[in-house]
Design an enzyme around this catalytic site. Structure first.
Site, PDB file in Angstrom:
ATOM      1  N   GLY A  52       0.973  -1.123   0.018  1.00 30.19           N
ATOM      2  CA  GLY A  52       0.043   0.003   0.068  1.00 30.19           C
ATOM      3  C   GLY A  52       0.805   1.229  -0.302  1.00 30.19           C
ATOM      4  O   GLY A  52       1.954   1.089  -0.006  1.00 30.19           O
ATOM      5  N   GLU A 130      -0.672 -10.413   4.224  1.00 33.87           N
ATOM      6  CA  GLU A 130      -0.463  -9.391   5.046  1.00 33.87           C
ATOM      7  C   GLU A 130      -0.725  -9.879   6.537  1.00 33.87           C
ATOM      8  O   GLU A 130       0.031  -9.701   7.492  1.00 33.87           O
ATOM      9  CB  GLU A 130      -1.231  -8.031   4.807  1.00 33.87           C
ATOM     10  CG  GLU A 130      -0.604  -7.268   3.737  1.00 33.87           C
ATOM     11  CD  GLU A 130      -1.769  -6.160   3.149  1.00 33.87           C
ATOM     12  OE1 GLU A 130      -1.139  -5.317   2.566  1.00 33.87           O
ATOM     13  OE2 GLU A 130      -3.089  -6.258   3.697  1.00 33.87           O
TER      14      GLU A 130
END
Length: 141
Positions: A52, A130
């Site tokens: 991100g 993640e």
């Protein structure tokens, strides 16, 4: 609280907010990403690299510190193809959870933070990786 303390707090808060308002969201994300690496990543560590916009800056900082020699002997585990490609372009040594299932630290951003400081992650394609990296890390930033 005395009126003078309240005025001081209000002035300090106002100054901090005014400074933050002058910085773009990307500038703030860069500050957070860099500070996360500067404060928590040390030579010899196994580091999880998130995915991100904020994590992008953390990966960038790891690459800078490795190139300058300030960081040595670290290996990183990327949580997405995009992060893997960025790390490779910066010559960051990469490994997988298969070979390094214990991480010293993992750095990732959040899509939202609730009032109790709980992180809310999106449902993107990297979410499972993640979470796996986060669970394997001694410290999650």
């Amino acid at each position: 609280v005395s009126p003078s303390v309240a005025r001081h707090y209000a002035a300090a808060t106002s100054t901090t907010l005014n400074m933050a308002e002058k910085l773009s969201q990307d500038e703030l994300k860069k500050m957070v990403g860099y500070k996360s690496v500067d404060d928590y990543v040390k030579s010899g560590m196994v580091v999880g690299l998130g995915t991100g916009s904020t994590a992008y800056f953390a990966v960038e900082r790891v690459g800078e510190l490795l190139k300058s020699g300030e960081l040595k002997d670290i290996v990183c585990i990327p949580t997405s193809v995009r992060t893997k490609e960025q790390a490779e372009s910066l010559d960051i040594p990469l490994v997988t959870l298969d070979t390094h299932s214990k991480l010293d630290v993992a750095i990732d951003g959040a899509d939202e933070v609730d009032p109790d400081l709980n992180l809310v992650k999106g449902g993107g394609g990297a979410l499972l990786r993640e979470k796996m990296v986060e669970v394997c890390a001694d410290k999650f930033i």
